[in-house]
Design an enzyme around this catalytic site. Structure first.
Site, short mmCIF file in Angstrom:
data_model
loop_
_atom_site.label_atom_id
_atom_site.label_comp_id
_atom_site.label_asym_id
_atom_site.label_seq_id
_atom_site.Cartn_x
_atom_site.Cartn_y
_atom_site.Cartn_z
N GLY A 1 7.65 4.27 3.02
CA GLY A 1 8.54 5.45 3.76
C GLY A 1 9.66 5.07 3.81
N VAL B 1 3.86 -0.09 3.91
CA VAL B 1 2.00 -0.31 4.91
C VAL B 1 1.91 -1.84 3.49
CG1 VAL B 1 0.28 0.30 5.33
CG2 VAL B 1 2.46 2.00 5.28
N LEU C 1 0.98 -0.93 0.12
CA LEU C 1 -0.06 -0.31 0.12
C LEU C 1 0.84 1.36 -0.65
CD1 LEU C 1 -2.63 -0.94 2.40
CD2 LEU C 1 -3.02 -0.83 0.19
N GLY C 2 1.87 1.38 0.33
CA GLY C 2 2.76 2.59 0.76
C GLY C 2 4.61 1.87 1.58
N ASP D 1 1.09 17.24 10.45
CA ASP D 1 1.75 16.87 9.12
C ASP D 1 0.54 16.68 8.20
OD1 ASP D 1 3.48 16.48 7.03
OD2 ASP D 1 3.65 13.94 7.16
N LYS E 1 0.88 -0.99 9.49
CA LYS E 1 2.38 -0.63 8.88
C LYS E 1 3.24 -0.83 9.60
CE LYS E 1 3.87 4.24 9.81
NZ LYS E 1 4.03 6.06 9.52
#
Length: 261
Positions: free
Chosen positions: A24, A29, A21-22, A166, A44
């Site tokens: 960093g 994730v 999903l993502g 953020d 996560k």
């Protein structure tokens, strides 16, 4: 990949490209399913012994516990914060509608091509996707719904003493029905006095409780959305509100810009 969480459940993680999903600087994730019933979640994951990732994940989990219970804040389902050779992780509500940022881009692209943007039911079953066409991305009506939900989420967080720090379109997801979910509390800090006044602090909140110097002087956030105070390391307690103002322009021309007018 199998993970065992604080709620006593085990979660099977989809490690395929489809399940990503993502990602960093500290972790990834991915989609995961609860093995007891097959329910889907986002997990996560921070690998063992990163420089700061596990501690930041602990802060995020504490912030999410503190602001639990609002429909427009992503729900923390479970977690496991490890100090051994196993990864730390938090299990979150899965938001299948994608990022608000992508929703805006899709709508803007459709308008450029002379088409009506995809209709999305964003509030109580009302179709606001194509109403009141704007000169930018989202319609006035749809942008208004998203902003109202985002402001409601932030008002709840601030009442509980939590400052996100953020806020940006990439950190606003949509659920299957098009409702806003504020996510990624990795930079959040808590005003301990407000948290106590709101009825007590959740477990772990002391770890991210900010004194005035930390909350008011820390440089953080994303440059395109951050309040000037955050970037200049000057008092930044109202910074979330300034970031919401930036989302109006992200909506595209008159679309989001007219939402609050």
């Amino acid at each position: 990949m199998r993970l065992f969480a604080s709620d006593g459940h085990s979660y099977g993680v989809d490690t395929s490209p489809v399940g990503l999903l993502g990602h960093g600087g500290q972790g990834v994730v991915r989609i995961a399913h609860r093995e007891a019933d097959g329910a889907l979640f986002a997990v996560k994951i921070v690998p063992p012994h990163p420089s700061t990732g596990a501690s930041e994940l602990a802060l995020e989990a504490a912030a999410l516990r503190q602001v639990a219970g609002h429909a427009s804040v992503v729900r923390l389902e479970a977690h496991a914060l490890r100090e051994d050779d196993e990864p730390s992780f938090i299990v979150l509500e899965l938001c299948t509608g994608g990022e608000l940022f992508d929703e805006v881009l899709t709508a803007a692209d459709a308008r450029r091509r002379g088409r009506a943007p995809p209709a999305r039911s964003a509030c109580d079953g009302d179709d606001v996707g194509a109403a009141e066409p704007s000169s930018g991305g989202l319609s006035h009506a749809q942008a208004r719904v998203y902003l109202e939900q985002l402001l409601s989420a932030l008002a709840h967080c601030h009442a509980r003493g939590v400052y996100h720090r953020d806020v940006k379109a990439e950190n606003v997801l949509l659920d299957a029905d098009g409702h806003v979910k504020l996510v990624d509390f990795g930079l959040a800090r808590v005003d301990a006095r407000r948290a106590g006044a709101a009825g007590g602090a959740a477990a772990g909140v002391d770890a991210l409780a900010a004194d005035d110097e930390l909350l008011s002087r820390t440089q953080c956030g994303s440059v395109m959305y951050a309040a000037p105070e955050l970037l200049l390391c000057s008092p930044s307690r109202p910074a979330d509100g300034a970031s919401v103002g930036c989302q109006r322009s992200v909506g595209g021309g008159g679309g989001a810009g007219g939402a609050g007018g």
